[in-house]
Design a protein around this motif. Structure first.
Motif, PDB file in Angstrom:
ATOM      1  N   GLY A 168      14.569  -3.998  -6.338  1.00  0.00           N
ATOM      2  CA  GLY A 168      13.835  -4.841  -7.272  1.00  0.00           C
ATOM      3  C   GLY A 168      13.085  -4.069  -8.325  1.00  0.00           C
ATOM      4  N   SER A 169      13.724  -3.062  -8.935  1.00  0.00           N
ATOM      5  CA  SER A 169      13.051  -2.269  -9.954  1.00  0.00           C
ATOM      6  C   SER A 169      12.663  -3.096 -11.171  1.00  0.00           C
ATOM      7  N   ALA A 170      13.271  -4.279 -11.311  1.00  0.00           N
ATOM      8  CA  ALA A 170      12.935  -5.136 -12.445  1.00  0.00           C
ATOM      9  C   ALA A 170      11.510  -5.657 -12.382  1.00  0.00           C
ATOM     10  N   ASN A 185      10.028 -12.018 -15.093  1.00  0.00           N
ATOM     11  CA  ASN A 185      10.335 -12.868 -13.938  1.00  0.00           C
ATOM     12  C   ASN A 185      10.165 -12.154 -12.607  1.00  0.00           C
ATOM     13  N   GLY A 186      10.117 -10.818 -12.616  1.00  0.00           N
ATOM     14  CA  GLY A 186       9.894 -10.086 -11.382  1.00  0.00           C
ATOM     15  C   GLY A 186      11.112  -9.923 -10.506  1.00  0.00           C
ATOM     16  N   GLY A 187      12.247 -10.573 -10.818  1.00  0.00           N
ATOM     17  CA  GLY A 187      13.411 -10.516  -9.960  1.00  0.00           C
ATOM     18  C   GLY A 187      14.061  -9.151  -9.956  1.00  0.00           C
ATOM     19  N   LEU A 245       0.832  -1.197   0.000  1.00  0.00           N
ATOM     20  CA  LEU A 245       0.000   0.000   0.000  1.00  0.00           C
ATOM     21  C   LEU A 245       0.868   1.248   0.000  1.00  0.00           C
ATOM     22  N   ASN A 246       0.580   2.175  -0.906  1.00  0.00           N
ATOM     23  CA  ASN A 246       1.166   3.507  -0.883  1.00  0.00           C
ATOM     24  C   ASN A 246       0.163   4.415  -0.175  1.00  0.00           C
ATOM     25  N   GLN A 263       4.237  -2.126  -5.869  1.00  0.00           N
ATOM     26  CA  GLN A 263       4.875  -3.223  -6.605  1.00  0.00           C
ATOM     27  C   GLN A 263       4.225  -3.494  -7.961  1.00  0.00           C
ATOM     28  N   ASN A 264       3.433  -2.541  -8.471  1.00  0.00           N
ATOM     29  CA  ASN A 264       2.843  -2.675  -9.803  1.00  0.00           C
ATOM     30  C   ASN A 264       1.959  -3.904  -9.958  1.00  0.00           C
TER      31      ASN A 264
END
Length: 363
Positions: A155-157, A163-165, A84-85, A93-94
């Protein structure tokens, strides 16, 4: 945390079905969360800014956790957890359940199998062995990274590869061992789901940890072929951490390195060392962190900060802290545990000072 016990009557099940669904088949359902907000002031060579942020001590979240005892040492469980923002009323986390979303099956003598989106060992260990966790309240382990745009802790990827990593890994199958005399380990594989390429975009993760008495030692390794956007991307990261307690005094530290195996070869590493001391409801903490992009001469970030927490109750904590980040050489290379607003640094001065003051409520 709100614990919902097994439902015994159809009427009780009807009354809670909107919240919990068919929880009558489960032993427990737990609804839990964290509401964490803080004010922040940032000063740099280019300007200053004041803002209200979410998640200083802990990321704000809402979660659901359930477990069913199947008998004979067998159990099944699940976790659905959304970030939550709170400053904007949006999720993080999109993804709707971007923090965690998995189901698991366990047998007590043999360990557990978990399926779904899960934390990597980099994320867990960089949080557990950092006095300031891996968030934005002070010089945390989140300072380490930014090697070729790759963020092993932040974890900007998450938003750029399937893959979310490396902080959280999608499409993951994980095995966690039981604890044997303080020792445990885990291995994880994240499916890349690339057609005709079983190894494309996949993640492999492994960790081992020993915790007994005042000693806690761990190591983790992540091999990330995040390639849905850049097919040649391939990075290997590893972390080693240790902690030791002397009564109310705790020491923690770790070393994290990234081996960029792509053509750009933008390697980097970092380390941190910190301590905290508890006196009743008060907690005083200090930490020093270093970030070093190996592929850029003289590029280095050093962060030093002190923090204070005051527990009003088991659920409510007030906190504050001051940190200084020294960024050597190279405009635009400034690092901190928070996102740096535009205009705060300048071409000749990338150093930063941060003040925070906030409140965390857990339920």
């Amino acid at each position: 945390m709100l614990h919902l016990l097994p439902l015994r009557t159809p009427l009780a099940g009807l009354g809670l079905c909107v919240l919990a669904g068919a929880v009558h088949a489960q032993d427990t359902l737990t609804v839990y969360g964290i509401a964490d907000m803080y004010s922040e002031g940032i000063w740099g060579g280019g300007g200053r800014v004041s803002r209200l942020q979410s998640g200083g001590l802990s990321g704000s979240r809402l979660g659901f956790r359930g477990r069913e005892n199947l008998g004979g040492g067998l159990n099944a469980d699940f976790v659905l957890e959304t970030g939550l923002n709170m400053d904007e009323g949006t999720y993080g986390q999109n993804a709707l359940f971007g923090r965690q979303s998995y189901v698991g099956f366990g047998y007590e003598p043999a360990g557990r199998i978990l399926l779904g989106r899960q934390y990597s060992s980099l994320y867990n260990l960089s949080s557990d062995f950092s006095i300031f966790s891996n968030l934005s309240n002070g010089p945390s382990s989140a300072v380490v990274g930014g090697f070729g745009g790759y963020e092993p802790v932040r974890g900007s990827a998450d938003s750029s590869t399937g893959n979310g990593g490396p902080a959280r890994i999608n499409n993951a199958v994980k095995y966690e061992s039981p604890v044997w005399g303080g020792f445990r380990f885990g291995v994880l594989g994240g499916f890349g789901e690339v057609t005709n390429d079983a190894g494309g975009n996949r993640v492999v993760d492994a960790y081992a940890r020993y915790a007994q008495g005042p000693v806690d030692i761990a190591a983790g390794y992540v091999d990330d072929r995040g390639g849905s956007v850049t097919p040649l991307a391939h990075r290997r990261s590893w972390i080693v951490g240790a902690a030791y307690s002397f009564g109310s005094l705790r020491l923690r530290g770790a070393y994290l390195a990234v081996d960029d195996r792509s053509v750009a070869n933008q390697d980097g590493s970092g380390w941190w060392l910190g301590a905290d001391y508890r006196l009743g409801v008060s907690l005083v903490k200090i930490q020093y962190v270093v970030n070093r992009p190996r592929y850029i001469d003289n590029a280095r970030t050093e962060g030093l900060g002190i923090g204070y927490e005051y527990s009003l109750s088991k659920r409510t904590t007030l906190y504050t802290g001051v940190s200084y980040f020294r960024n050597q050489d190279g405009a635009g290379l400034g690092r901190a545990s928070f996102s740096i607003p535009s205009g705060i640094t300048s071409g000749t001065d990338n150093d930063l000072t941060q003040w925070v003051g906030g409140m965390r409520f857990s339920f």
